[in-house]
Design an enzyme around this catalytic site. Structure first.
Site, PDB file in Angstrom:
ATOM      1  N   SER A 162      20.005  21.479 -37.339  1.00 48.54           N
ATOM      2  CA  SER A 162      19.423  21.903 -36.065  1.00 48.54           C
ATOM      3  C   SER A 162      18.969  20.761 -35.168  1.00 48.54           C
ATOM      4  O   SER A 162      18.493  21.013 -34.048  1.00 48.54           O
ATOM      5  CB  SER A 162      18.233  22.841 -36.319  1.00 48.54           C
ATOM      6  N   LYS A 192      20.187  20.956 -31.633  1.00 47.24           N
ATOM      7  CA  LYS A 192      19.561  21.648 -30.505  1.00 47.24           C
ATOM      8  C   LYS A 192      18.991  20.690 -29.463  1.00 47.24           C
ATOM      9  O   LYS A 192      18.738  21.109 -28.329  1.00 47.24           O
ATOM     10  CB  LYS A 192      18.491  22.609 -31.022  1.00 47.24           C
ATOM     11  N   SER A 216      13.231  26.370 -33.562  1.00 49.90           N
ATOM     12  CA  SER A 216      14.608  26.272 -34.040  1.00 49.90           C
ATOM     13  C   SER A 216      15.284  27.640 -34.114  1.00 49.90           C
ATOM     14  O   SER A 216      16.055  27.910 -35.039  1.00 49.90           O
ATOM     15  CB  SER A 216      14.671  25.575 -35.408  1.00 49.90           C
ATOM     16  N   LYS A 234      12.103  17.491 -33.245  1.00 53.19           N
ATOM     17  CA  LYS A 234      13.084  18.495 -33.698  1.00 53.19           C
ATOM     18  C   LYS A 234      13.313  18.318 -35.181  1.00 53.19           C
ATOM     19  O   LYS A 234      13.564  17.204 -35.659  1.00 53.19           O
ATOM     20  CB  LYS A 234      14.421  18.374 -32.963  1.00 53.19           C
TER      21      LYS A 234
END
Length: 304
Positions: A59, A62, A116, A223
């Site tokens: 992820s 993203k 997420s 993140k």
């Protein structure tokens, strides 16, 4: 990932990317297999560990998704529909969001970054002015613009192990993303109550990085990511030794391993102490390094 697809990815990486495995520089001992550290705003590494090795990034994808959304010019105050997926979702793509409901693009971007939320990231790509496939193309075009030569994107969520990048590449991505105040704010939001329409309901979301709640870290961008093929991952900008520092940590064994690594990097920058990691984490890294080197060797032999 099917064996044929995995072999295709390895072949692509071998043909297109630098496969020299970086020797670990003098620095902190880390549980993460691959890592990069740089001063915020600079792409020059002050520490790297296998920093030129292209690996799945889960992820962390993203962050690129957010960058493409913001640079597309799509209005953030527009209400966007969560449509049924046009391709099958991965088995771990659970969501609480109802198909057919709507939410402002800004809030969709926020929950994709902080929590997420995979359906949110998918919906951002699906609502791209040029459509889903154009969005994926834009992700790869942006990667090339940033000089991310070891990166490749095939989906906007990170649920595909075919999304790969190097730790060094992700320093470039994080620095570019940090130029956007929306990414800095949304990715470090601790808690958020998201409002939906058609039908009208709301859901609570929390940040996947516990460090955003600690003022002593001064996290300015964050993140996290996890996929079985990618391990535990973390990218962030935080304050260390009085400076804003970009930290990229890829492929750790345990849930809290990236957090421990961030702490070891912080102490190393402050005191020069290398720190210690658990035996299980060291063994995990050794096994992953051995598997990587074996895959490269076998693919090289097959191509001769």
């Amino acid at each position: 990932m099917p064996e044929a697809n995995r072999m295709w990815v390895v072949v692509w990486l071998l043909l297109c990317l630098p496969f020299t495995v970086s020797a670990q520089q003098e620095g902190p001992n880390l549980a993460s297999v691959n890592a990069a550290v740089a001063m915020a705003g600079s792409n020059e590494l002050v520490f790297g560990q296998n920093a030129d090795r292209a690996v799945p990034i889960a992820s962390i994808t993203k962050v690129m998704t957010a960058l493409v959304v913001l640079e597309s010019g799509a209005p953030l105050d527009e209400w966007v529909v969560f449509k049924e997926r046009h391709t099958a979702a991965a088995a771990n793509a659970y969501t609480r969001i109802r198909i057919g409901s709507t939410m402002r693009r800004a809030d969709i971007l926020r929950i994709a970054l902080m929590s997420s939320e995979n359906f949110a990231a998918y919906t951002l790509a699906r609502s791209h002015p040029g459509g889903f496939e154009a969005f994926i193309k834009a992700m790869n075009v942006k990667a090339r613009e940033l000089g991310m030569t070891g990166s490749r994107f095939v989906d906007p969520t990170g649920l595909s192990a075919e999304n790969v990048a190097t730790a060094g590449d992700l320093v470039k991505l994080v620095n570019a993303a940090a130029d956007h105040p929306e990414i800095r704010e949304y990715s470090t939001t601790g808690y958020f109550r998201g409002n939906f329409r058609k039908p009208r309901y709301s859901l609570s979301f929390g940040n996947t990085n516990p460090l955003v709640h600690r003022d002593s870290w001064g996290v300015g961008l964050s993140k996290t990511g996890y996929l079985s093929e990618a391990g535990r991952c973390l990218v962030m900008i935080s304050r260390m030794n009085g400076e804003k520092v970009v930290t990229v940590l890829l492929d750790s064994l345990g849930t809290r391993s990236p957090l421990g690594d961030a702490g070891r990097i912080k102490r190393w920058l402050d005191t020069g102490a290398s720190g210690q990691v658990a035996k299980a984490a060291r063994q995990y890294a050794q096994e992953k390094n051995a598997a990587y080197n074996s895959a490269v060797h076998n693919t090289t032999a097959a191509l001769k």
